[in-house]
Design an enzyme around this catalytic site. Sequence first.
Site, mmCIF file in Angstrom:
data_model
loop_
_atom_site.group_PDB
_atom_site.id
_atom_site.type_symbol
_atom_site.label_atom_id
_atom_site.label_comp_id
_atom_site.label_asym_id
_atom_site.label_seq_id
_atom_site.Cartn_x
_atom_site.Cartn_y
_atom_site.Cartn_z
ATOM 1 N N TYR A 25 -15.053 40.750 71.923
ATOM 2 C CA TYR A 25 -16.217 40.639 72.788
ATOM 3 C C TYR A 25 -15.980 41.380 74.103
ATOM 4 O O TYR A 25 -16.885 42.045 74.633
ATOM 5 C CB TYR A 25 -16.539 39.170 73.078
ATOM 6 C CG TYR A 25 -16.770 38.331 71.851
ATOM 7 C CD1 TYR A 25 -17.432 38.852 70.745
ATOM 8 C CD2 TYR A 25 -16.330 37.013 71.782
ATOM 9 C CE1 TYR A 25 -17.648 38.082 69.612
ATOM 10 C CE2 TYR A 25 -16.542 36.241 70.662
ATOM 11 C CZ TYR A 25 -17.195 36.776 69.567
ATOM 12 O OH TYR A 25 -17.391 36.020 68.448
ATOM 13 N N GLU B 17 -14.722 34.100 60.135
ATOM 14 C CA GLU B 17 -15.362 32.795 60.238
ATOM 15 C C GLU B 17 -15.573 32.161 58.870
ATOM 16 O O GLU B 17 -15.572 30.924 58.740
ATOM 17 C CB GLU B 17 -16.706 32.907 60.971
ATOM 18 C CG GLU B 17 -16.635 33.471 62.386
ATOM 19 C CD GLU B 17 -15.784 32.649 63.335
ATOM 20 O OE1 GLU B 17 -15.318 31.561 62.946
ATOM 21 O OE2 GLU B 17 -15.573 33.109 64.469
#
Length: 340
Positions: free
Chosen positions: A126, A218
Site C-alpha cells: 500500500y 487473503e
Amino acid sequence: MDRKRIYNPSSNESLTDRRVFNGNPHGILNFTKAKYQWALKLWDLMEANTWFPKEVDTTDDVRCYAHELTQAEKRMYDLVWSQLISMDSFQTNNLADNINPYITAPEINAVLSRQAYEEANHSKSYAVMVEAICDNTDLIYEMEKHDDVLREKNDYISSVYAELAGEVTDEKLLLAMVANQILEGVYFYSGFTAIYSLARAGKMLGSAQMIRFIQRDEITHLLLFQNMINSVRTERPDLFTPEMEAKIYDMFEKAGALEIKWGKYITQNQIMGFTDDIIEQYIHYLIDQRLVAIGLKRRYNVAHPIKWVDDFSKFNDQKSNFFEAKVTNYSKGSISFDDF
C-alpha cells in the site's frame, strides 16, 4: 485461559492430545510431526506464493490517476487504500497479540506467524502504491481522522477485537477466530472489487495486479481460520451451542451491513458495473459462502451477481498476464479449496 508457555520441557503431550487451544505444547516446532496436516499444506502454499511489492509496475497507474480517472473514481481509489491500510495494520498486530499467544498447536503457530508477515507485506505494498500514485499520501494514511464513515467502520472492527481480548476464554477465542474469518472473507472485498472495476474499464491495471497478489494471500488466510474453526468444532463440539451460533450469525449480519454501507459509500452509484444493489447482493453471497465453510446455514441464498470479479482475481491456470498478455509464470501456488 493462560497464554501458552514458550518452552515446556516437562510436556508429554502426544500428537493425538494436541489441540488448537488449551493444549500442553512442548514448545518445539517440528515440521515432520504435525497433527493438523492442513496447516502444513497452507505453509507450503504461502511459501510458494511469496511475492514483493516491487514486482508490480505502477508507471501507467501514475499517469492514469492523474489524467484518466473521474473525480468519483479518484475518490473511491483513495478511500479503498485508506481502508485496506487500516485493516492490514489491525491484522498484523491482532494475530501476534490476540490470537497466536493462545494457540497451542505449533504448526498452526507457524502459519499464523507467516500470515502476520504477509499482512505487513500488504502494508508495504500500500505504501508503494500510495507514494507513487496518489496526490496526498498523509491524508490517505490519516483518512479516518477526516472521514466519519471510515472511522465508523474502523471503530467497529477494532472494538470487536478489543472485546475479544482481555481475559480470554474458550468462547472468546472461538469468536475471535470467527472475527478473523469475517475480516479475511468479507471486509476486504468491497475494496478489492472496486479496484477490479477500474481495471475492467482499462484503468489502474497495476493497482489491480497488486490487489490480485494481496487477494491470493487473503484466500490462504481465510482458509487458515476456516480450518481452525472446523478443527475446534471437532475437538470441542460443546462450544457450538445454539447461543454461540446465534452470536456468530449476529457477527456476520453486522459485518455485512457495515461492508454494504462502506461499498455504497465509496462508489456512490457512480462506478460502472458496481451499483448499490450489486454491492448488497455480493456481500450477502460472500457471507453465505463463509457460513457454509464453517458448518452453518446460508442466511441469504443469493447468487453471485458479478462473476467477472472472479476472472480478475485469478492467477492459476493462466498462460499470460491477464492485463498485459505477456507470458508470465504464476504457478507459484495453486489453491484448491478441496484440499482443505
